[in-house]
Design an enzyme around this catalytic site. Structure first.
Site, PDB file in Angstrom:
ATOM      1  N   LYS A   1       0.833  -1.206   0.000  1.00 63.68           N
ATOM      2  CA  LYS A   1       0.000   0.000   0.000  1.00 63.68           C
ATOM      3  C   LYS A   1       0.867   1.256   0.000  1.00 63.68           C
ATOM      4  CE  LYS A   1      -1.982  -1.133   3.920  1.00 63.68           C
ATOM      5  NZ  LYS A   1      -1.248  -2.378   4.238  1.00 63.68           N
TER       6      LYS A   1
ATOM      7  N   ARG B   1      -9.335   0.879   8.653  1.00 67.84           N
ATOM      8  CA  ARG B   1      -9.028  -0.503   9.060  1.00 67.84           C
ATOM      9  C   ARG B   1     -10.112  -1.142   9.890  1.00 67.84           C
ATOM     10  NH1 ARG B   1      -2.728  -0.982   9.196  1.00 67.84           N
ATOM     11  NH2 ARG B   1      -2.315   1.013   8.244  1.00 67.84           N
TER      12      ARG B   1
ATOM     13  N   ARG C   1      12.190  -6.033   5.118  1.00 65.42           N
ATOM     14  CA  ARG C   1      12.008  -4.581   4.935  1.00 65.42           C
ATOM     15  C   ARG C   1      12.845  -3.751   5.908  1.00 65.42           C
ATOM     16  NH1 ARG C   1       6.149  -1.923   5.372  1.00 65.42           N
ATOM     17  NH2 ARG C   1       6.142  -2.914   7.412  1.00 65.42           N
TER      18      ARG C   1
ATOM     19  N   ARG D   1      11.481  -1.693  11.347  1.00 61.49           N
ATOM     20  CA  ARG D   1      10.348  -1.325  12.195  1.00 61.49           C
ATOM     21  C   ARG D   1      10.153  -2.359  13.290  1.00 61.49           C
ATOM     22  NH1 ARG D   1       5.491   0.376   8.118  1.00 61.49           N
ATOM     23  NH2 ARG D   1       4.318  -0.842   9.665  1.00 61.49           N
TER      24      ARG D   1
ATOM     25  N   ARG E   1      -0.231  -8.690  13.485  1.00 65.01           N
ATOM     26  CA  ARG E   1      -0.821  -7.759  12.492  1.00 65.01           C
ATOM     27  C   ARG E   1      -1.675  -8.510  11.472  1.00 65.01           C
ATOM     28  NH1 ARG E   1       4.445  -5.219  10.453  1.00 65.01           N
ATOM     29  NH2 ARG E   1       3.205  -3.942   9.040  1.00 65.01           N
TER      30      ARG E   1
HETATM   31  P1  AP5 Z   1       4.877  -1.539   1.776  1.00 63.84           P
HETATM   32  O1  AP5 Z   1       4.609  -0.731   0.572  1.00 63.84           O
HETATM   33  O2  AP5 Z   1       5.540  -0.893   2.943  1.00 63.84           O
HETATM   34  O3  AP5 Z   1       3.530  -2.308   2.233  1.00 63.84           O
HETATM   35  P2  AP5 Z   1       2.329  -1.803   3.119  1.00 63.84           P
HETATM   36  O4  AP5 Z   1       1.120  -2.507   2.634  1.00 63.84           O
HETATM   37  O5  AP5 Z   1       2.315  -0.319   3.161  1.00 63.84           O
HETATM   38  O6  AP5 Z   1       2.788  -2.451   4.498  1.00 63.84           O
HETATM   39  P3  AP5 Z   1       2.806  -1.827   5.941  1.00 63.84           P
HETATM   40  O7  AP5 Z   1       3.510  -2.875   6.782  1.00 63.84           O
HETATM   41  O8  AP5 Z   1       3.395  -0.472   5.979  1.00 63.84           O
HETATM   42  O9  AP5 Z   1       1.296  -1.762   6.254  1.00 63.84           O
HETATM   43  P4  AP5 Z   1       0.597  -1.784   7.584  1.00 63.84           P
HETATM   44  O10 AP5 Z   1      -0.765  -1.531   7.152  1.00 63.84           O
HETATM   45  O11 AP5 Z   1       0.786  -2.979   8.434  1.00 63.84           O
HETATM   46  O12 AP5 Z   1       1.385  -0.658   8.426  1.00 63.84           O
HETATM   47  P5  AP5 Z   1       1.146   0.899   8.610  1.00 63.84           P
HETATM   48  O13 AP5 Z   1       2.435   1.563   8.589  1.00 63.84           O
HETATM   49  O14 AP5 Z   1       0.095   1.394   7.691  1.00 63.84           O
HETATM   50  O15 AP5 Z   1       5.719  -2.818   1.309  1.00 63.84           O
HETATM   51  C1  AP5 Z   1       6.199  -3.755   2.245  1.00 63.84           C
HETATM   52  C2  AP5 Z   1       7.594  -4.245   1.797  1.00 63.84           C
HETATM   53  O16 AP5 Z   1       7.461  -4.943   0.563  1.00 63.84           O
HETATM   54  C3  AP5 Z   1       8.597  -3.100   1.528  1.00 63.84           C
HETATM   55  O17 AP5 Z   1       9.864  -3.540   1.898  1.00 63.84           O
HETATM   56  C4  AP5 Z   1       8.502  -2.896   0.017  1.00 63.84           C
HETATM   57  O18 AP5 Z   1       9.716  -2.388  -0.501  1.00 63.84           O
HETATM   58  C5  AP5 Z   1       8.216  -4.307  -0.461  1.00 63.84           C
HETATM   59  N1  AP5 Z   1       7.385  -4.362  -1.664  1.00 63.84           N
HETATM   60  C6  AP5 Z   1       6.333  -3.570  -1.992  1.00 63.84           C
HETATM   61  N2  AP5 Z   1       5.798  -3.960  -3.165  1.00 63.84           N
HETATM   62  C7  AP5 Z   1       6.539  -5.032  -3.587  1.00 63.84           C
HETATM   63  C8  AP5 Z   1       6.479  -5.870  -4.724  1.00 63.84           C
HETATM   64  N3  AP5 Z   1       5.549  -5.700  -5.680  1.00 63.84           N
HETATM   65  N4  AP5 Z   1       7.370  -6.868  -4.832  1.00 63.84           N
HETATM   66  C9  AP5 Z   1       8.323  -7.084  -3.865  1.00 63.84           C
HETATM   67  N5  AP5 Z   1       8.436  -6.284  -2.761  1.00 63.84           N
HETATM   68  C10 AP5 Z   1       7.547  -5.287  -2.631  1.00 63.84           C
HETATM   69  O19 AP5 Z   1       0.531   0.932  10.097  1.00 63.84           O
HETATM   70  C11 AP5 Z   1       1.358   0.624  11.210  1.00 63.84           C
HETATM   71  C12 AP5 Z   1       0.532   0.615  12.482  1.00 63.84           C
HETATM   72  O20 AP5 Z   1      -0.057   1.917  12.724  1.00 63.84           O
HETATM   73  C13 AP5 Z   1      -0.650  -0.358  12.535  1.00 63.84           C
HETATM   74  O21 AP5 Z   1      -0.244  -1.682  12.839  1.00 63.84           O
HETATM   75  C14 AP5 Z   1      -1.496   0.292  13.633  1.00 63.84           C
HETATM   76  O22 AP5 Z   1      -0.954   0.047  14.911  1.00 63.84           O
HETATM   77  C15 AP5 Z   1      -1.341   1.776  13.331  1.00 63.84           C
HETATM   78  N6  AP5 Z   1      -2.384   2.276  12.400  1.00 63.84           N
HETATM   79  C16 AP5 Z   1      -2.181   2.820  11.166  1.00 63.84           C
HETATM   80  N7  AP5 Z   1      -3.337   3.143  10.592  1.00 63.84           N
HETATM   81  C17 AP5 Z   1      -4.308   2.783  11.470  1.00 63.84           C
HETATM   82  C18 AP5 Z   1      -5.734   2.832  11.431  1.00 63.84           C
HETATM   83  N8  AP5 Z   1      -6.415   3.325  10.366  1.00 63.84           N
HETATM   84  N9  AP5 Z   1      -6.417   2.365  12.494  1.00 63.84           N
HETATM   85  C19 AP5 Z   1      -5.763   1.888  13.598  1.00 63.84           C
HETATM   86  N10 AP5 Z   1      -4.429   1.793  13.687  1.00 63.84           N
HETATM   87  C20 AP5 Z   1      -3.704   2.237  12.623  1.00 63.84           C
END
Ligand code: AP5
Length: 216
Positions: A13, A88, A127, A156, A167
């Site tokens: 994402k 979410r 990552r 992270r 997660r």
């Molecule tokens: P990446 O692009 O970082 O993937 P992502 O889907 O953004 O993964 P996240 O782990 O960031 O998502 P998340 O939803 O768990 O965490 P967030 O930070 O939003 O890609 C992942 C890896 O794969 C990278 O290394 C990338 O280079 C690689 N990659 C990408 N595409 C690829 C491909 N095609 N091929 C190969 N490799 C690839 O949230 C963190 C925390 O914040 C949550 O756990 C929660 O505690 C809190 N939070 C955030 N938003 C909310 C909400 N709305 N409600 C409640 N809590 C929230």
């Protein structure tokens, strides 16, 4: 254009959201980034969110709704916004609908990124992210430098194996129902096969939204 990006942790994402926002020339709002920055700065928001984030749990809905409302009401979001991981839970989806209604805006699309579980774990365990601009990297060691801004790459806390497992469970329990909610509401959900190269996935994202973007 207002687009919600949905999908499990590691689905891409953040990676695709960045490119999509550049392509559409609109800002990207990623609640994860906002919260991590608050933790880094030690603000009250960050202090309240840190423990839940480290465990891989969600932070409370009212916190997210506050961030959402503030960002969507900003002048920079007038042309649109890419919402990365902002919705979410079903109460958050309901809250977003309410905020958009108040602003007289509509949601154009919900992109659902689909990736198999083995690939998610492989992506997250490999990552590192820039501690300054949050750009994610695969296969780069902590302590290396970010290509974009020269910041230091770190791992992270929530990419540790226990937090990743949690997660994925939290996604199935609390976020998967959001897909059903959107399907029932207005048929804006578009599936994106998010396996394959970043370029291939982005081509599918652009096709799903019927937009044309210059190559990165
Ligand atoms: P990446 O692009 O970082 O993937 P992502 O889907 O953004 O993964 P996240 O782990 O960031 O998502 P998340 O939803 O768990 O965490 P967030 O930070 O939003 O890609 C992942 C890896 O794969 C990278 O290394 C990338 O280079 C690689 N990659 C990408 N595409 C690829 C491909 N095609 N091929 C190969 N490799 C690839 O949230 C963190 C925390 O914040 C949550 O756990 C929660 O505690 C809190 N939070 C955030 N938003 C909310 C909400 N709305 N409600 C409640 N809590 C929230």
């Amino acid at each position: 254009m207002i687009v919600v990006l949905l999908g499990p942790p590691g689905a891409g994402k953040g990676t695709q959201g960045e490119r999509l926002a550049d392509c559409l020339r609109v800002p990207k709002l990623a609640t994860g980034d906002v919260l991590r920055e608050a933790v880094r700065l030690g603000t009250p928001l960050g202090l309240a969110a840190k423990a839940a984030m480290d465990r891989g749990d969600l932070v409370p809905d009212d916190v997210i709704l506050g961030i959402m409302k503030h960002a969507l009401g900003a002048p920079s979001a007038r042309r649109g916004v890419v919402l990365d991981g902002v919705v979410r839970t079903v109460p958050q989806a309901e809250g977003l609908a309410r905020v958009l209604r108040e602003l007289g805006r509509t949601l154009d699309a919900v992109l659902l990124f689909e990736v198999n579980a083995d690939e998610l774990v492989a992506r997250l365990s490999g990552r590192t992210v820039c501690s300054t601009c949050q750009t994610p990297y695969t296969g780069r060691e902590p302590g290396s430098r970010c290509d974009k801004c020269g910041g230091t790459l770190v791992r992270r806390k929530d990419d540790e194996p226990d937090a990743v497992r949690n997660r994925l469970t939290v996604y199935d329990r609390q976020t998967a129902p959001v897909v059903a909610w959107y399907r029932a509401q207005n048929g804006v959900v578009r599936h994106v096969d998010a396996m394959g190269s970043v370029d291939d996935v982005f081509a599918r994202v652009a096709r799903a939204l019927d937009v044309t973007c210059d190559p990165a």
